[in-house]
Write an enzyme that holds these catalytic residues in place. Sequence first.
Site, PDB file in Angstrom:
ATOM      1  CG  HIS A  46      -1.765  -1.080   1.476  1.00  0.00           C
ATOM      2  ND1 HIS A  46      -2.907  -1.412   0.614  1.00  0.00           N
ATOM      3  CD2 HIS A  46      -1.761  -2.134   2.196  1.00  0.00           C
ATOM      4  CE1 HIS A  46      -3.462  -2.492   1.200  1.00  0.00           C
ATOM      5  NE2 HIS A  46      -2.984  -3.071   2.180  1.00  0.00           N
TER       6      HIS A  46
HETATM    7  O1  RIB Z   1      -5.318  -0.313   4.585  1.00  0.00           O
HETATM    8  C1  RIB Z   1      -3.973   0.083   4.369  1.00  0.00           C
HETATM    9  C2  RIB Z   1      -3.212   0.660   5.271  1.00  0.00           C
HETATM   10  O2  RIB Z   1      -3.588   0.465   6.476  1.00  0.00           O
HETATM   11  C3  RIB Z   1      -1.742   1.048   5.071  1.00  0.00           C
HETATM   12  O3  RIB Z   1      -1.383   2.224   5.445  1.00  0.00           O
HETATM   13  C4  RIB Z   1      -1.345   0.047   6.217  1.00  0.00           C
HETATM   14  O4  RIB Z   1      -0.108   0.391   6.592  1.00  0.00           O
HETATM   15  C5  RIB Z   1      -2.417   0.345   7.252  1.00  0.00           C
HETATM   16  O5  RIB Z   1      -1.885   1.498   7.790  1.00  0.00           O
END
Ligand code: RIB
Length: 313
Positions: free
Chosen positions: A243
């Site tokens: 992500h």
């Molecule tokens: O949903 C994904 C996000 O949530 C990313 O930033 C992961 O690190 C968590 O913080």
Amino acid sequence: MAPRKIIIDTDPGQDDAVAILLALASPEDIEVLGITAVAGNVPLPLTEKNARIVCELAGKPETKVFAGCDAPMKRKLVTAEHVHGKTGLDGPQLADPTMPLQDQHAVDFIIETLRREPSRTVTLCPIGPLTNIAVAFERAPDIIERVQEIVLMGGAYFEVGNITPTAEFNIYVDPEAAKIVFAAGAPLVVMPLDVTHKALTTRNRIDAFRAMHTKVGDMVAAWTDFFERFDMEKYGSEGAPLHDPCTIAYLIEPQLFEGRHINVEIETDAELTFGMTVADWWRVTDRAANAMFMKDIDASGFYALLAARLARL
Ligand code: RIB
Ligand code: CA
């Protein structure tokens, strides 16, 4: 062109760690003014400690790391140890950091930095819950127009939710904060699950990190081995979404991404859908566009960039 001056607001988290490494490995593109930790994946004492661990791993112990808010603005903290492990950086055993944590509160650092630096020359990269950013905007509204751009990881539309059926984790943890940030009026780029779920940690991509035979490459591979198990089991995919580095990759190679400038609102009241990013992708309302909401990524190009830059560390 001079490197972009950024503040990374983060809740490490293995994917946050890769984002921090990518930024610190790219000095020709990015000047990291500071890293501000927020409670999210794990509680604040761990997210600030993990941020310092990652800076030391990158060989940048001079990086300024600040601790911020330890809970959402109005709700009880929800964490994600089920994904990231008890420490937030589970996988390999890591030594405690020796570099210092800054005394200043992260929110004060954000406000002071935006007031000091020339207007519209600092980009905020939130990759965790938006509590620090929202508290800074509430406490010092004058800084909002001084922000160059906010490039955040959060939200979802076509991909729907990952912590509830409708909400993505970063927005879900502090929807009131997200509402403030999305309504603030600063230029906003959103990297939702719609993009990050197309950037999977497939075997050959992670093998490229192992093949570096460096501490950073080995660490990224080990972190991925740990945190991808949850998403692979849940989605039956051949890897996990990486992500947070999508935000930093956007700053370096924006052409890797495609999206639309649309209206995105945050649901904060409905019981079933609070934390949802209501993205008007088809422009069916007359609500003003407030976000560049990304949908597609050149995943091969993204991983090529990651491998090339992390090999430098
Ligand atoms: O949903 C994904 C996000 O949530 C990313 O930033 C992961 O690190 C968590 O913080
Ligand atoms: Ca994160």
